[in-house]
Design a protein around this motif. Structure first.
Motif, PDB file in Angstrom:
ATOM      1  N   LEU A 267      44.813  60.667  32.885  1.00  0.00           N
ATOM      2  CA  LEU A 267      43.492  60.051  32.820  1.00  0.00           C
ATOM      3  C   LEU A 267      42.468  60.844  33.622  1.00  0.00           C
ATOM      4  O   LEU A 267      41.315  61.003  33.196  1.00  0.00           O
ATOM      5  CB  LEU A 267      43.566  58.605  33.320  1.00  0.00           C
ATOM      6  CG  LEU A 267      44.276  57.634  32.382  1.00  0.00           C
ATOM      7  CD1 LEU A 267      44.583  56.325  33.101  1.00  0.00           C
ATOM      8  CD2 LEU A 267      43.447  57.369  31.131  1.00  0.00           C
ATOM      9  N   ALA A 268      42.888  61.359  34.770  1.00  0.00           N
ATOM     10  CA  ALA A 268      41.980  62.198  35.561  1.00  0.00           C
ATOM     11  C   ALA A 268      41.587  63.447  34.785  1.00  0.00           C
ATOM     12  O   ALA A 268      40.446  63.912  34.869  1.00  0.00           O
ATOM     13  CB  ALA A 268      42.632  62.562  36.889  1.00  0.00           C
ATOM     14  N   ASP A 269      42.534  63.982  34.006  1.00  0.00           N
ATOM     15  CA  ASP A 269      42.222  65.132  33.147  1.00  0.00           C
ATOM     16  C   ASP A 269      41.123  64.769  32.149  1.00  0.00           C
ATOM     17  O   ASP A 269      40.196  65.555  31.908  1.00  0.00           O
ATOM     18  CB  ASP A 269      43.461  65.589  32.384  1.00  0.00           C
ATOM     19  CG  ASP A 269      44.476  66.306  33.263  1.00  0.00           C
ATOM     20  OD1 ASP A 269      44.114  66.730  34.376  1.00  0.00           O
ATOM     21  OD2 ASP A 269      45.639  66.424  32.829  1.00  0.00           O
ATOM     22  N   LEU A 270      41.226  63.594  31.552  1.00  0.00           N
ATOM     23  CA  LEU A 270      40.218  63.169  30.580  1.00  0.00           C
ATOM     24  C   LEU A 270      38.858  63.020  31.244  1.00  0.00           C
ATOM     25  O   LEU A 270      37.822  63.364  30.658  1.00  0.00           O
ATOM     26  CB  LEU A 270      40.639  61.850  29.923  1.00  0.00           C
ATOM     27  CG  LEU A 270      41.889  61.904  29.036  1.00  0.00           C
ATOM     28  CD1 LEU A 270      42.207  60.516  28.499  1.00  0.00           C
ATOM     29  CD2 LEU A 270      41.707  62.888  27.882  1.00  0.00           C
ATOM     30  N   ALA A 271      38.851  62.491  32.469  1.00  0.00           N
ATOM     31  CA  ALA A 271      37.585  62.367  33.194  1.00  0.00           C
ATOM     32  C   ALA A 271      36.960  63.745  33.410  1.00  0.00           C
ATOM     33  O   ALA A 271      35.753  63.936  33.220  1.00  0.00           O
ATOM     34  CB  ALA A 271      37.811  61.659  34.528  1.00  0.00           C
ATOM     35  N   ALA A 272      37.790  64.710  33.786  1.00  0.00           N
ATOM     36  CA  ALA A 272      37.285  66.062  34.013  1.00  0.00           C
ATOM     37  C   ALA A 272      36.742  66.674  32.728  1.00  0.00           C
ATOM     38  O   ALA A 272      35.773  67.449  32.762  1.00  0.00           O
ATOM     39  CB  ALA A 272      38.387  66.942  34.599  1.00  0.00           C
ATOM     40  N   GLU A 273      37.347  66.319  31.600  1.00  0.00           N
ATOM     41  CA  GLU A 273      36.928  66.888  30.316  1.00  0.00           C
ATOM     42  C   GLU A 273      35.530  66.444  29.905  1.00  0.00           C
ATOM     43  O   GLU A 273      34.905  67.092  29.057  1.00  0.00           O
ATOM     44  CB  GLU A 273      37.951  66.551  29.237  1.00  0.00           C
ATOM     45  CG  GLU A 273      39.254  67.342  29.395  1.00  0.00           C
ATOM     46  CD  GLU A 273      40.366  66.853  28.487  1.00  0.00           C
ATOM     47  OE1 GLU A 273      40.079  66.126  27.509  1.00  0.00           O
ATOM     48  OE2 GLU A 273      41.539  67.183  28.754  1.00  0.00           O
ATOM     49  N   ILE A 274      35.038  65.351  30.483  1.00  0.00           N
ATOM     50  CA  ILE A 274      33.649  64.959  30.185  1.00  0.00           C
ATOM     51  C   ILE A 274      32.721  65.305  31.349  1.00  0.00           C
ATOM     52  O   ILE A 274      31.586  64.847  31.407  1.00  0.00           O
ATOM     53  CB  ILE A 274      33.525  63.462  29.829  1.00  0.00           C
ATOM     54  CG1 ILE A 274      33.889  62.568  31.013  1.00  0.00           C
ATOM     55  CG2 ILE A 274      34.372  63.129  28.610  1.00  0.00           C
ATOM     56  CD1 ILE A 274      33.487  61.099  30.791  1.00  0.00           C
ATOM     57  N   GLY A 275      33.231  66.114  32.275  1.00  0.00           N
ATOM     58  CA  GLY A 275      32.388  66.622  33.350  1.00  0.00           C
ATOM     59  C   GLY A 275      32.388  65.807  34.628  1.00  0.00           C
ATOM     60  O   GLY A 275      31.579  66.077  35.526  1.00  0.00           O
ATOM     61  N   LEU A 276      33.275  64.836  34.752  1.00  0.00           N
ATOM     62  CA  LEU A 276      33.364  64.049  35.969  1.00  0.00           C
ATOM     63  C   LEU A 276      34.327  64.711  36.958  1.00  0.00           C
ATOM     64  O   LEU A 276      35.132  65.558  36.583  1.00  0.00           O
ATOM     65  CB  LEU A 276      33.823  62.629  35.656  1.00  0.00           C
ATOM     66  CG  LEU A 276      32.835  61.788  34.837  1.00  0.00           C
ATOM     67  CD1 LEU A 276      33.439  60.439  34.470  1.00  0.00           C
ATOM     68  CD2 LEU A 276      31.523  61.588  35.602  1.00  0.00           C
ATOM     69  N   ASP A 277      34.228  64.312  38.213  1.00  0.00           N
ATOM     70  CA  ASP A 277      35.045  64.893  39.263  1.00  0.00           C
ATOM     71  C   ASP A 277      36.484  64.389  39.148  1.00  0.00           C
ATOM     72  O   ASP A 277      36.747  63.195  39.321  1.00  0.00           O
ATOM     73  CB  ASP A 277      34.467  64.520  40.631  1.00  0.00           C
ATOM     74  CG  ASP A 277      35.144  65.255  41.777  1.00  0.00           C
ATOM     75  OD1 ASP A 277      36.361  65.050  41.972  1.00  0.00           O
ATOM     76  OD2 ASP A 277      34.449  66.008  42.481  1.00  0.00           O
ATOM     77  N   ARG A 278      37.398  65.295  38.870  1.00  0.00           N
ATOM     78  CA  ARG A 278      38.797  64.906  38.642  1.00  0.00           C
ATOM     79  C   ARG A 278      39.415  64.263  39.872  1.00  0.00           C
ATOM     80  O   ARG A 278      40.143  63.267  39.755  1.00  0.00           O
ATOM     81  CB  ARG A 278      39.615  66.123  38.219  1.00  0.00           C
ATOM     82  CG  ARG A 278      41.039  65.768  37.800  1.00  0.00           C
ATOM     83  CD  ARG A 278      41.862  67.014  37.461  1.00  0.00           C
ATOM     84  NE  ARG A 278      43.156  66.630  36.898  1.00  0.00           N
ATOM     85  CZ  ARG A 278      44.192  66.217  37.627  1.00  0.00           C
ATOM     86  NH1 ARG A 278      44.089  66.154  38.953  1.00  0.00           N
ATOM     87  NH2 ARG A 278      45.333  65.875  37.039  1.00  0.00           N
ATOM     88  N   GLU A 279      39.157  64.802  41.031  1.00  0.00           N
ATOM     89  CA  GLU A 279      39.772  64.270  42.247  1.00  0.00           C
ATOM     90  C   GLU A 279      39.237  62.881  42.582  1.00  0.00           C
ATOM     91  O   GLU A 279      39.980  62.021  43.052  1.00  0.00           O
ATOM     92  CB  GLU A 279      39.560  65.246  43.410  1.00  0.00           C
ATOM     93  CG  GLU A 279      40.286  66.570  43.238  1.00  0.00           C
ATOM     94  CD  GLU A 279      41.765  66.383  42.905  1.00  0.00           C
ATOM     95  OE1 GLU A 279      42.442  65.617  43.620  1.00  0.00           O
ATOM     96  OE2 GLU A 279      42.238  67.000  41.928  1.00  0.00           O
ATOM     97  N   LYS A 280      37.975  62.655  42.339  1.00  0.00           N
ATOM     98  CA  LYS A 280      37.414  61.317  42.566  1.00  0.00           C
ATOM     99  C   LYS A 280      38.018  60.311  41.588  1.00  0.00           C
ATOM    100  O   LYS A 280      38.328  59.178  41.965  1.00  0.00           O
ATOM    101  CB  LYS A 280      35.895  61.348  42.418  1.00  0.00           C
ATOM    102  CG  LYS A 280      35.165  62.028  43.560  1.00  0.00           C
ATOM    103  CD  LYS A 280      33.651  61.939  43.354  1.00  0.00           C
ATOM    104  CE  LYS A 280      32.899  62.577  44.509  1.00  0.00           C
ATOM    105  NZ  LYS A 280      31.429  62.505  44.310  1.00  0.00           N
TER     106      LYS A 280
END
Length: 235
Positions: free
Chosen positions: A157-170
């Motif tokens: 899920l964090a990967d998916l967040a990063a794919e739309i430009g959001l901070d993966r670690e957050k």
């Protein structure tokens, strides 16, 4: 199609009931629900057709809250858990895939992976705090229904967040800490208060409930009617 009058939500921040502005639309939806994705596309078509501004917020509704994170069964196994017989499965899937194609979606049940959706709903809530809820909803639905991605694990899920430009670690920190479990549960409690038993379910202007993935023309008619009511109220 039945439109149901709903009780107004006193916690709403929408100003639509007091003057001109976008039409408030609250959508109860589950990541696991194919009709929620199909309905999303139909509603988007209605908005594009009418040009009427809307303010959309998604709310969690878990169809299978007891499903494990690592569900090893097939689509047939999942549907049997949901109460469908062997004879019903293939016609149902054919109908869903066909309906998806009419709105430009390519569902792939051969690779789809079922999982518990609690964490996915939490990610959607976190993305709302980042101003990207709608983008996150779209990304998770596409990953689940079209790409066979796992949408129940923190790292995926964090990967998916990063794919739309959001901070993966957050995103990962929010998921690992279960920071938005209460918000998901609040959505589901509100659904029970409104009498919502299936999704998708649309509540317009905190007042009118519309169940199901309605045709774009139906959604467009509702939007035009509400827009006219808002114009009349503003005079």
């Amino acid at each position: 199609m039945t439109t149901t009058r709903q009780n107004a939500d006193p916690t709403s921040t929408s100003a639509s009931s007091t003057g001109p502005g976008p039409i408030r639309v609250d959508v109860w939806s589950d990541i696991a629900c194919p009709w929620c994705y199909i309905g999303k596309r139909k509603f988007e078509s209605a908005v594009a057709e009418t040009g009427i501004p809307v303010e959309i917020e998604y709310h969690a509704f878990e169809l299978a809250p007891d499903l494990p994170e690592e569900f090893e069964g097939s689509e047939r196994d999942y549907l049997e858990i949901r109460g469908y017989s062997d004879d019903e499965v293939e016609p149902l899937l054919a109908r869903i895939v066909g309906a998806a194609k009419t709105v430009g979606l390519d569902f792939d049940y051969a690779v789809l992976r079922h999982t518990n959706m609690l964490k996915g709903h939490q990610l959607i809530h976190w993305a709302k705090t980042e101003g990207r809820q709608l983008d996150m909803v779209e990304r998770i639905l596409a990953a689940h229904f079209e790409q066979g991605r796992h949408v129940g694990r923190d790292q995926d899920l964090a990967d998916l967040a990063a794919e739309i430009g959001l901070d993966r670690e957050k995103a990962l920190a929010a998921l690992e800490g279960g920071r938005y479990v209460d918000e998901v549960q609040a959505d589901e409690a509100r659904a029970r208060q409104l009498g919502i038993q299936s999704v998708p379910y649309y509540v317009f202007e905190n007042a009118y409930g519309v169940p199901g993935a309605q045709d774009a023309a139906t959604f467009a008619g509702i939007l035009r009617q509400l827009a006219e009511e808002k114009r009349e109220a503003a005079r």
